[in-house]
Design a protein around this motif. Structure first.
Motif, PDB file in Angstrom:
ATOM      1  N   ILE A  98      -3.305  -1.972   2.427  1.00  0.00           N
ATOM      2  CA  ILE A  98      -2.910  -1.748   3.818  1.00  0.00           C
ATOM      3  C   ILE A  98      -2.543  -0.283   4.018  1.00  0.00           C
ATOM      4  O   ILE A  98      -1.763   0.286   3.254  1.00  0.00           O
ATOM      5  CB  ILE A  98      -1.721  -2.646   4.197  1.00  0.00           C
ATOM      6  CG1 ILE A  98      -2.138  -4.120   4.158  1.00  0.00           C
ATOM      7  CG2 ILE A  98      -1.195  -2.298   5.588  1.00  0.00           C
ATOM      8  CD1 ILE A  98      -0.994  -5.088   4.409  1.00  0.00           C
ATOM      9  N   LEU A  99      -3.107   0.340   5.039  1.00  0.00           N
ATOM     10  CA  LEU A  99      -2.824   1.740   5.349  1.00  0.00           C
ATOM     11  C   LEU A  99      -1.631   1.794   6.299  1.00  0.00           C
ATOM     12  O   LEU A  99      -1.782   1.874   7.513  1.00  0.00           O
ATOM     13  CB  LEU A  99      -4.059   2.405   5.953  1.00  0.00           C
ATOM     14  CG  LEU A  99      -5.309   2.421   5.066  1.00  0.00           C
ATOM     15  CD1 LEU A  99      -6.498   3.005   5.816  1.00  0.00           C
ATOM     16  CD2 LEU A  99      -5.043   3.215   3.786  1.00  0.00           C
ATOM     17  N   ARG A 100      -0.434   1.767   5.713  1.00  0.00           N
ATOM     18  CA  ARG A 100       0.776   1.708   6.556  1.00  0.00           C
ATOM     19  C   ARG A 100       0.972   2.989   7.359  1.00  0.00           C
ATOM     20  O   ARG A 100       1.559   2.958   8.437  1.00  0.00           O
ATOM     21  CB  ARG A 100       1.998   1.433   5.675  1.00  0.00           C
ATOM     22  CG  ARG A 100       1.899   0.136   4.921  1.00  0.00           C
ATOM     23  CD  ARG A 100       3.197  -0.221   4.225  1.00  0.00           C
ATOM     24  NE  ARG A 100       2.942  -1.039   3.058  1.00  0.00           N
ATOM     25  CZ  ARG A 100       2.684  -2.335   3.085  1.00  0.00           C
ATOM     26  NH1 ARG A 100       2.664  -2.960   4.247  1.00  0.00           N
ATOM     27  NH2 ARG A 100       2.452  -3.013   1.982  1.00  0.00           N
ATOM     28  N   ARG A 101       0.489   4.107   6.827  1.00  0.00           N
ATOM     29  CA  ARG A 101       0.633   5.356   7.584  1.00  0.00           C
ATOM     30  C   ARG A 101      -0.148   5.279   8.893  1.00  0.00           C
ATOM     31  O   ARG A 101       0.264   5.865   9.906  1.00  0.00           O
ATOM     32  CB  ARG A 101       0.157   6.545   6.749  1.00  0.00           C
ATOM     33  CG  ARG A 101      -1.284   6.445   6.279  1.00  0.00           C
ATOM     34  CD  ARG A 101      -1.724   7.689   5.519  1.00  0.00           C
ATOM     35  NE  ARG A 101      -3.055   7.540   4.965  1.00  0.00           N
ATOM     36  CZ  ARG A 101      -4.181   7.615   5.662  1.00  0.00           C
ATOM     37  NH1 ARG A 101      -4.120   7.860   6.964  1.00  0.00           N
ATOM     38  NH2 ARG A 101      -5.360   7.460   5.080  1.00  0.00           N
ATOM     39  N   VAL A 102      -1.270   4.540   8.888  1.00  0.00           N
ATOM     40  CA  VAL A 102      -2.040   4.366  10.120  1.00  0.00           C
ATOM     41  C   VAL A 102      -1.251   3.512  11.099  1.00  0.00           C
ATOM     42  O   VAL A 102      -1.230   3.785  12.311  1.00  0.00           O
ATOM     43  CB  VAL A 102      -3.414   3.721   9.815  1.00  0.00           C
ATOM     44  CG1 VAL A 102      -4.176   3.450  11.107  1.00  0.00           C
ATOM     45  CG2 VAL A 102      -4.230   4.618   8.895  1.00  0.00           C
TER      46      VAL A 102
END
Length: 257
Positions: A236-240
């Motif tokens: 999961i790309l949490r920064r996105v």
């Protein structure tokens, strides 16, 4: 369900965490099979831990396996740097012949990741249980700090994925004047759930977390989205997600608080 998969003996997973709820469904769908995971990172070239041949039952599936040959692991306290005991959570450090020497032409990054004793600081948070299995709970940079207490997004995602109306979910932090940060869930509802009352579903998910977790881990909002941004490896790309929170970009938002 359309095919005869009775020949399958074992499943293997890697690269990204797999939730307990998904593992339970897999075991129910394919009884009598085995399951193994391996844990490692780019800097370790190959794996650091892996399920041994005699421990591939589903009861061990959520763990990342045991330490592979010629390899050392230690867990250090996130605040003090002291070595942790069994079942004590901290940063995972690894050392072995498969670990790289550093980053080419980048001394700063090398010093930040590899200490003077040759330990690779993985940036992962986890613990070793009494049977010697590694349990990865989250990334240091992804932990949500609620009043100074570290909250794991992955723990909340695992819980929410167990809800029958949830297709996918990502949890990240949003600013909070009192607590510093609080968890927020981005939820992809299953197709049949999209036709129903999403406000009621959002409130149901918030209450689910309240019923299962301590107050610091309660989610303060649920936003329904079409998809969860992920890397090619499935992380999961949490920064996105955090960037989405900062910048609406004119997108349509449906939020339940």
């Amino acid at each position: 369900s359309k095919y005869d998969l009775s020949h399958i003996r074992r499943f293997t997973s890697g690269a990204a965490p797999i939730s307990a709820e998904v593992i339970q469904k897999l075991e129910a769908k394919f009884p009598g099979t085995g399951f193994q995971q391996a844990y490692g990172m780019t800097e370790s070239c190959s794996c650091i831990t892996k399920h041994p041949a005699d421990k591939m039952e589903y009861k061990y599936a959520k763990c990342g396996g045991t330490i592979v040959a010629n390899t050392e692991i230690k867990i250090i306290n996130l605040e003090t740097g002291a070595e942790c005991d069994y079942n004590e959570e901290g940063e995972v450090l690894a050392r072995g012949p498969q670990v790289v020497m550093g980053y080419l032409n980048n001394e700063k990054a090398t010093r930040e990741t590899f200490d003077e004793d040759g330990w690779l600081h993985t940036g992962d948070v986890g613990f070793i249980d009494n049977e010697g299995f590694i349990n990865i709970t989250d990334r240091i940079k992804e932990m949500i700090k609620v009043k100074g207490i570290a909250v794991s997004p992955a723990e909340l995602e695992d819980l929410l994925l167990g809800h029958p109306a949830v297709e996918d979910v990502g949890v990240t932090s949003i600013p909070d004047d009192y607590s510093g940060e609080r968890p927020k869930a981005y939820v992809v509802p299953k197709p049949e759930a999209q036709k129903g009352d999403l406000v009621a579903l959002g409130r149901e998910l918030i209450e689910l977390v309240k019923a299962k977790k301590i107050r610091d881990k309660w989610i303060v909002a649920v936003e329904f989205v079409d998809s969860i941004p992920k890397s090619a490896a499935g992380k999961i790309l949490r920064r996105v997600l955090r960037d989405m929170e900062k910048n609406d970009s004119g997108r349509k938002r449906f939020i339940v608080k």
